[in-house]
Design a protein around this motif. Sequence first.
Motif, PDB file in Angstrom:
ATOM      1  N   TYR A 188       0.846  -1.192   0.000  1.00  0.00           N
ATOM      2  CA  TYR A 188       0.000   0.000   0.000  1.00  0.00           C
ATOM      3  C   TYR A 188       0.883   1.244   0.000  1.00  0.00           C
ATOM      4  O   TYR A 188       2.069   1.200   0.332  1.00  0.00           O
ATOM      5  CB  TYR A 188      -0.895   0.021   1.236  1.00  0.00           C
ATOM      6  CG  TYR A 188      -2.004  -1.001   1.238  1.00  0.00           C
ATOM      7  CD1 TYR A 188      -3.329  -0.614   1.089  1.00  0.00           C
ATOM      8  CD2 TYR A 188      -1.737  -2.359   1.413  1.00  0.00           C
ATOM      9  CE1 TYR A 188      -4.354  -1.541   1.100  1.00  0.00           C
ATOM     10  CE2 TYR A 188      -2.751  -3.294   1.422  1.00  0.00           C
ATOM     11  CZ  TYR A 188      -4.072  -2.878   1.278  1.00  0.00           C
ATOM     12  OH  TYR A 188      -5.085  -3.803   1.288  1.00  0.00           O
ATOM     13  N   THR A 194      -3.107   1.055   5.727  1.00  0.00           N
ATOM     14  CA  THR A 194      -3.030  -0.363   5.358  1.00  0.00           C
ATOM     15  C   THR A 194      -3.942  -1.205   6.239  1.00  0.00           C
ATOM     16  O   THR A 194      -4.889  -1.834   5.757  1.00  0.00           O
ATOM     17  CB  THR A 194      -1.577  -0.868   5.447  1.00  0.00           C
ATOM     18  OG1 THR A 194      -0.749  -0.094   4.580  1.00  0.00           O
ATOM     19  CG2 THR A 194      -1.502  -2.327   5.033  1.00  0.00           C
ATOM     20  N   ILE A 324       0.256  -7.770   8.639  1.00  0.00           N
ATOM     21  CA  ILE A 324       0.287  -6.394   8.156  1.00  0.00           C
ATOM     22  C   ILE A 324       1.508  -5.715   8.742  1.00  0.00           C
ATOM     23  O   ILE A 324       1.813  -5.869   9.925  1.00  0.00           O
ATOM     24  CB  ILE A 324      -0.992  -5.625   8.546  1.00  0.00           C
ATOM     25  CG1 ILE A 324      -2.203  -6.178   7.787  1.00  0.00           C
ATOM     26  CG2 ILE A 324      -0.850  -4.137   8.237  1.00  0.00           C
ATOM     27  CD1 ILE A 324      -2.900  -7.324   8.440  1.00  0.00           C
ATOM     28  N   SER A 326       4.677  -2.251   8.153  1.00  0.00           N
ATOM     29  CA  SER A 326       4.994  -0.923   7.637  1.00  0.00           C
ATOM     30  C   SER A 326       6.345  -0.950   6.936  1.00  0.00           C
ATOM     31  O   SER A 326       7.263  -1.650   7.351  1.00  0.00           O
ATOM     32  CB  SER A 326       5.016   0.095   8.786  1.00  0.00           C
ATOM     33  OG  SER A 326       5.541   1.336   8.356  1.00  0.00           O
ATOM     34  N   CYS A 338       0.485  -6.159   3.260  1.00  0.00           N
ATOM     35  CA  CYS A 338      -0.275  -7.255   3.860  1.00  0.00           C
ATOM     36  C   CYS A 338       0.166  -8.539   3.184  1.00  0.00           C
ATOM     37  O   CYS A 338       0.102  -8.653   1.950  1.00  0.00           O
ATOM     38  CB  CYS A 338      -1.786  -7.043   3.679  1.00  0.00           C
ATOM     39  SG  CYS A 338      -2.775  -8.406   4.345  1.00  0.00           S
ATOM     40  N   TYR A 355      -6.099   0.744  -1.258  1.00  0.00           N
ATOM     41  CA  TYR A 355      -5.314   0.256  -2.393  1.00  0.00           C
ATOM     42  C   TYR A 355      -5.939   0.689  -3.717  1.00  0.00           C
ATOM     43  O   TYR A 355      -5.250   1.128  -4.634  1.00  0.00           O
ATOM     44  CB  TYR A 355      -5.216  -1.267  -2.335  1.00  0.00           C
ATOM     45  CG  TYR A 355      -4.387  -1.881  -3.448  1.00  0.00           C
ATOM     46  CD1 TYR A 355      -3.010  -2.003  -3.310  1.00  0.00           C
ATOM     47  CD2 TYR A 355      -4.974  -2.332  -4.624  1.00  0.00           C
ATOM     48  CE1 TYR A 355      -2.237  -2.559  -4.323  1.00  0.00           C
ATOM     49  CE2 TYR A 355      -4.218  -2.895  -5.639  1.00  0.00           C
ATOM     50  CZ  TYR A 355      -2.851  -3.008  -5.482  1.00  0.00           C
ATOM     51  OH  TYR A 355      -2.094  -3.557  -6.482  1.00  0.00           O
TER      52      TYR A 355
END
Length: 509
Positions: A188, A194, A324, A326, A338, A355
């Motif tokens: 994302y 996200t 998930i 970062s 993800c 997304y």
Amino acid sequence: MDLHDAQNLVLRLISDANAQFQKVPGSAILLRYIKSSYQNDPVRSAVELFLFLFAVRYLLAPAYSTQKQKHVALTEEIDELVDDWTPEPLVASPTAFEELEKEKRPVIIGPTGPKSKLSNGRTVTNLASYNFYNFVANETLKEKAIQTLRTYGVGPCGPPGFYGTQDVHMKTEADIAAHLGTPACIIYAQAFSTISSVIPSFSKRGDIIVADKAVNYAVRKGIQISRSTVRWYEHNDMEDLQRVLEKVTKEQAKKPLTRRFIITEGLFESVGDTVNLPKVIELKLRYKFRLILDETWSYGVLGRTGRGVTEQQNVDAAEVDMIIGSLSGPLCAAGGFCAGTGEVVEHQRISSASYTYSAALPAMLATTASETIALLQENPDIIVQLRENIKAMRAQLDPRSDWVKCTGSIDNPIMLLVLKPEVVASKKLSIEDQEFLLQDVVDECVANSVLITRLKSIPAALRAGPSDQGWQPQPALKVCITTGLSKKETEKAGIVIRHAITKIVTRKK
């Protein structure tokens, strides 16, 4: 004229009319259609005739005006109430504490490295950024970013599904999936959105979510958007989690099957400790729930190569339905991801709002994420060096201070320092008092050339979303460790912080 002659006359008239009609262009086709339609499906012919007559009636119906509406006269009392009404402000007025914090907010000029220059001209030791591995100053990464920028430009200018997908995006997704050991991955453009988009992509109204009370704000927004039924369990309390799962399972026993999820963090943003992942997986398998694990703060930090809590606690990533994470912060890029099965990933490409409707991640940042992930895998000594600095800082603060304690994991480079319960009790400090006191500590540290910050969260009264029974994190100092400083420099900064805490807390009556 007898009956026989009359019949002959009618037949002759029909024959003449048919002959005249056949001279009309397209009449033969129309007649053939009517005959075949009637013979094969008379009901269809009747329906078509009805619709034709309805359309003719609709077109011939008289027009009417929408302007002729009866005016509703208001009484003088209602008019006065309307005139006196004042709408609520869009935002509340800032408090005195917020105004004071805004005035003292430091502004960095230039890169946010281990040593940063403030707008007032002072150079400080920066322990307030997530530049854990000092990738900001890595010359190889800089050159790679510049090369990518010259090749791809500054951005894709479109969502991934609308010609915004580039080959570097696919490579980054493959790199993350290979690093974690999952079949597939999706990236994302923004880290916060996200998790808040992933949750409502799978959990809808009527579904069940069981969540830890300490999950971060992004998770809470995702839960709120999903409109699912939420059940909270006490932070990191596996017995309470089991109790909630048992209750939900009994409640759903006689109802239609629904989707059920457990949502937790790998490394909790507001507390700093880690989840007991093996136990959570055991419970999710026993009670047949799916697991959504937010590794925003643990990916790139925990484990030998930074794979996160799955690597640290020796858990197969395939046991987690969705991971998930970062790409910003320690990975020095931006966006989030993800990871999961191919079905989980492909579903998000058409159903995840963030997304589908956001511009894709700039190519330069996708490449940077791939490069920093490779650095962590190829050079695990970087992570070892970071943990040595964490130990050095903890040695100066956690055991030696009579006023604060660290609530986080020993491998967490973000140290959260809260006032000890006996200090809060003896000085009768409210939540607001603690925030004022800790802000004074931050100001004192900046005055001594060490930049730290506080844990900041939205007050429970202002948080929109599902009720979590008023859970609120305790105010804390936030100290971020970096490999950009030597062990000696880290210890020196820790001494400054400890002395600042002692000075401010003892001054408080």
